[in-house]
Design a protein around this motif. Structure first.
Motif, PDB file in Angstrom:
ATOM      1  N   THR A 298       0.850  -1.188   0.000  1.00 43.48           N
ATOM      2  CA  THR A 298       0.000   0.000   0.000  1.00 43.48           C
ATOM      3  C   THR A 298       0.889   1.243   0.000  1.00 43.48           C
ATOM      4  OG1 THR A 298      -0.085   0.191   2.417  1.00 43.48           O
ATOM      5  CG2 THR A 298      -1.724  -1.251   1.355  1.00 43.48           C
ATOM      6  N   ASP A 299       0.292   2.385  -0.277  1.00 44.10           N
ATOM      7  CA  ASP A 299       1.054   3.635  -0.258  1.00 44.10           C
ATOM      8  C   ASP A 299       1.635   3.890   1.135  1.00 44.10           C
ATOM      9  OD1 ASP A 299       0.444   4.046  -2.898  1.00 44.10           O
ATOM     10  OD2 ASP A 299      -1.216   5.442  -2.501  1.00 44.10           O
ATOM     11  N   ASP A 300       0.861   3.570   2.172  1.00 42.95           N
ATOM     12  CA  ASP A 300       1.347   3.779   3.542  1.00 42.95           C
ATOM     13  C   ASP A 300       2.532   2.850   3.857  1.00 42.95           C
ATOM     14  OD1 ASP A 300      -0.489   5.737   4.029  1.00 42.95           O
ATOM     15  OD2 ASP A 300      -1.904   4.450   5.112  1.00 42.95           O
TER      16      ASP A 300
ATOM     17  N   TYR B  53      10.237   3.706   3.238  1.00 42.82           N
ATOM     18  CA  TYR B  53      11.087   4.874   2.987  1.00 42.82           C
ATOM     19  C   TYR B  53      11.509   5.540   4.291  1.00 42.82           C
ATOM     20  CZ  TYR B  53      12.978   9.203   1.348  1.00 42.82           C
ATOM     21  OH  TYR B  53      13.841  10.241   1.127  1.00 42.82           O
ATOM     22  N   ASN B  54      10.564   5.667   5.226  1.00 36.46           N
ATOM     23  CA  ASN B  54      10.847   6.358   6.481  1.00 36.46           C
ATOM     24  C   ASN B  54      11.952   5.679   7.279  1.00 36.46           C
ATOM     25  OD1 ASN B  54       9.992   6.433   9.686  1.00 36.46           O
ATOM     26  ND2 ASN B  54       9.898   8.432   8.686  1.00 36.46           N
TER      27      ASN B  54
ATOM     28  N   ILE C 147       6.959   9.742  -1.930  1.00 38.54           N
ATOM     29  CA  ILE C 147       6.505  10.351  -3.191  1.00 38.54           C
ATOM     30  C   ILE C 147       7.544  11.352  -3.703  1.00 38.54           C
ATOM     31  CG2 ILE C 147       4.753  11.831  -4.256  1.00 38.54           C
ATOM     32  CD1 ILE C 147       3.842   8.964  -3.776  1.00 38.54           C
ATOM     33  N   GLU C 148       8.118  12.134  -2.795  1.00 43.93           N
ATOM     34  CA  GLU C 148       9.145  13.107  -3.190  1.00 43.93           C
ATOM     35  C   GLU C 148      10.427  12.391  -3.612  1.00 43.93           C
ATOM     36  OE1 GLU C 148       9.591  15.568   0.228  1.00 43.93           O
ATOM     37  OE2 GLU C 148       7.749  16.699  -0.118  1.00 43.93           O
TER      38      GLU C 148
ATOM     39  N   ARG D  41      15.119   9.436  -7.129  1.00 44.76           N
ATOM     40  CA  ARG D  41      15.680   8.112  -7.437  1.00 44.76           C
ATOM     41  C   ARG D  41      15.958   7.996  -8.929  1.00 44.76           C
ATOM     42  NH1 ARG D  41      18.329   3.218  -7.103  1.00 44.76           N
ATOM     43  NH2 ARG D  41      17.067   1.492  -7.852  1.00 44.76           N
ATOM     44  N   GLU D  42      15.025   8.428  -9.755  1.00 39.91           N
ATOM     45  CA  GLU D  42      15.214   8.366 -11.208  1.00 39.91           C
ATOM     46  C   GLU D  42      16.399   9.215 -11.640  1.00 39.91           C
ATOM     47  OE1 GLU D  42      13.682   6.459 -13.508  1.00 39.91           O
ATOM     48  OE2 GLU D  42      12.737   5.484 -11.800  1.00 39.91           O
TER      49      GLU D  42
END
Length: 253
Positions: free
Chosen positions: A123-125, A131-132, A151-152, A157-158
């Motif tokens: 999930t997004d969370d 990431y956190n 998201i940021e 990364r790209e």
């Protein structure tokens, strides 16, 4: 006791299973080989002489941090920074900040990609949680310019992939070492596994096709876990000298 990653964290689920961690290992082994800072890993001579051991060492540190208390994890991160500081002193140069970020970004990307390959979509969370955890690792190391959210981080990364990856003589040599230490069949398993988790740009630089033979095997392997034959699969395809290290990757969360 406060843990670096909460006991119910998805990060613990990801890093608590050896098969998931081995795909993280496979993806990182590909990306390490084309990173512009790979010469730092050659400086001590440890990478070309024992590429699998060197990569297992990176994985072990990440795993130790994920499953440790806050104090123990921070101590491990500080120790890691000191080790790299000693290498910098011996070489008389500084490892660039972007190189540290690249390794951190690998752990984030391959944690998500490997879990989604073998388990389910996150999930997004849950992606934010992954990431956190690694963001806090980077912050403790002292890395600058880390995005605050998942998201940021995605466009950053790209950018890192395009700016910091390049095929070189080190790339060719490192893959030769992988083949030498794994043997032809296991080397094939490694490269086929890489195809399933590395970004498209990495595939392009390494001339990897989109189709992987393992895409046929993965459903069979998932079934083997249900009937408890997955350990037999791993014993067949993995080097015996790393058997104990691979067994140690499994953790009950």
């Amino acid at each position: 006791m406060q843990f670096f990653a909460k006991k119910d964290s998805i990060v613990r689920q990801i890093w608590g299973k050896s098969d998931t961690v081995l795909f993280i290992f496979a993806g990182a082994s590909a990306e390490f080989a084309i990173n512009k800072a790979v010469d730092w890993l050659y400086f001590t001579g440890k990478l070309p002489s024992d590429p699998l051991g060197r990569l297992f060492s990176t994985v072990r540190y990440a795993k130790l941090i994920v499953f440790s208390s806050m104090d123990e994890a921070n101590a491990s991160i500080d120790s890691l920074r000191k080790i790299h500081g000693a290498v910098e002193q011996n070489r008389g140069a500084t490892i660039p900040d972007w190189a540290y970020r690249d390794v951190l970004f690998m752990l984030i990307h391959y944690s998500i990609a490997s879990f989604e390959l073998l388990e389910r979509k996150l999930t997004d969370d849950e992606k934010e949680e992954v990431y956190n955890v690694f963001y806090r690792v980077g912050a403790r190391i002292g890395l600058k310019e880390l995005p605050l959210t998942y998201i940021e981080w995605l466009p950053v990364r790209e950018e890192h992939l395009i700016e910091n990856l390049q095929k070189s003589d080190y790339t060719d040599d490192l893959f030769k070492q992988y083949r030498k230490h794994l043997g032809a069949v296991r080397y094939l398993v490694l490269t086929e596994g890489q195809k399933l988790v590395v970004p498209q740009y990495v595939k392009k630089l390494l001339n990897l096709t989109n189709f992987s033979l393992l895409s046929i095997v993965i459903p069979i392997y998932k079934f083997s876990r249900i009937i408890k034959l997955d350990k037999l699969f791993k014993n067949i395809i993995l080097p015996s000298e790393y058997k104990s290290q691979i067994d140690d990757l499994d953790v009950k969360t």
